[in-house]
Design a protein around this motif. Structure first.
Motif, PDB file in Angstrom:
ATOM      1  N   ILE A   1       0.820  -1.215   0.000  1.00 21.75           N
ATOM      2  CA  ILE A   1       0.000   0.000   0.000  1.00 21.75           C
ATOM      3  C   ILE A   1       0.855   1.267   0.000  1.00 21.75           C
ATOM      4  N   PHE A   2       1.838   1.318   0.887  1.00 24.14           N
ATOM      5  CA  PHE A   2       2.608   2.546   1.101  1.00 24.14           C
ATOM      6  C   PHE A   2       3.930   2.593   0.329  1.00 24.14           C
ATOM      7  N   GLY A   3       4.375   1.441  -0.204  1.00 27.25           N
ATOM      8  CA  GLY A   3       5.713   1.367  -0.762  1.00 27.25           C
ATOM      9  C   GLY A   3       6.646   0.779   0.288  1.00 27.25           C
ATOM     10  N   LEU A   4       7.818   0.304  -0.137  1.00 26.49           N
ATOM     11  CA  LEU A   4       8.701  -0.432   0.761  1.00 26.49           C
ATOM     12  C   LEU A   4       9.122   0.400   1.966  1.00 26.49           C
ATOM     13  N   TRP A   5       9.678   1.588   1.738  1.00 26.69           N
ATOM     14  CA  TRP A   5      10.269   2.338   2.844  1.00 26.69           C
ATOM     15  C   TRP A   5       9.221   2.984   3.733  1.00 26.69           C
ATOM     16  N   LEU A   6       8.199   3.583   3.148  1.00 24.34           N
ATOM     17  CA  LEU A   6       7.135   4.157   3.966  1.00 24.34           C
ATOM     18  C   LEU A   6       6.347   3.051   4.658  1.00 24.34           C
ATOM     19  N   GLY A   7       6.162   1.937   3.968  1.00 26.88           N
ATOM     20  CA  GLY A   7       5.476   0.792   4.572  1.00 26.88           C
ATOM     21  C   GLY A   7       6.236   0.255   5.767  1.00 26.88           C
TER      22      GLY A   7
END
Length: 197
Positions: free
Chosen positions: A49-55
């Protein structure tokens, strides 16, 4: 199966729009409080949902908040209930002595190598002699590598064909940490003399 679960959960959350993003964050928090879904599934869905780093950041922050809030609620409002639940475990008093002497180290190490389930650490520490500061700092330090590992595993499950080499390496690291955790559990608690009833 795990890939389908991660994909299915992320599809549901994404279909909810902004509410789904909030729900993904809350799932990472609630999983720490009430572990009803494997964290790697929640972590993988949030990474999608958020992408790897933000997730990863979402997973880490919410997991730490969940652990700390569980600890504080148990310590301040449910101490009697927790003590009753833990009294059947003979090794708890032994762990209590270690937490009193060096709470930060043992909390941090217990987060990195799964000596006890994370939820169990939250509850047990709440009724032991570990200082709140040591619990919070130990949790922040110890959860960082494990949440990162689980977020990467969740990510690579969804992109298996592109990252299968790294996924196998991550799963190997995860298994090794579990094995080390079992060794330390026997060492710390002398399980031969203090069997769990």
């Amino acid at each position: 199966m795990a890939e389908w679960n991660v994909r299915h959960l992320s599809d549901i959350l994404q279909s909810w729009g902004l509410l789904g993003h909030v729900a993904g964050m809350m799932l990472a928090y609630l999983q720490t409080v009430l572990p009803f879904i494997p964290f790697v599934i929640v972590a993988g869905a949030n990474v999608l949902i958020f992408g790897l780093w933000l997730g990863f950041a979402v997973n880490y922050v919410m997991a730490v908040l969940g652990a700390v809030s569980t600890f504080l609620v148990a310590r301040n409002y449910a101490r009697g209930w927790v003590e009753k639940k833990l009294e059947k475990y003979a090794y708890i008093e032994k762990f209590n002595q270690k937490l009193e002497q060096n709470g930060f180290l043992y909390i941090a190490v217990s987060r990195v190598i799964p000596v006890l389930p994370s939820f169990g650490i939250n509850l047990a520490a709440a009724v032991m002699k570990v200082r709140t500061r040591d619990f919070v700092l130990g949790t922040m330090v110890g959860k960082f590598p494990m949440i990162f590992l689980e977020s990467l595993i969740g990510h690579d499950l969804l992109h298996f064909h592109h990252n299968k080499g790294r996924l196998f390496l991550l799963l190997l690291i995860f298994v090794v940490l579990i094995l080390i955790g079992n060794i330390y559990k026997k060492k710390w608690f002398d399980s031969g003399n203090n069997k769990i009833s």
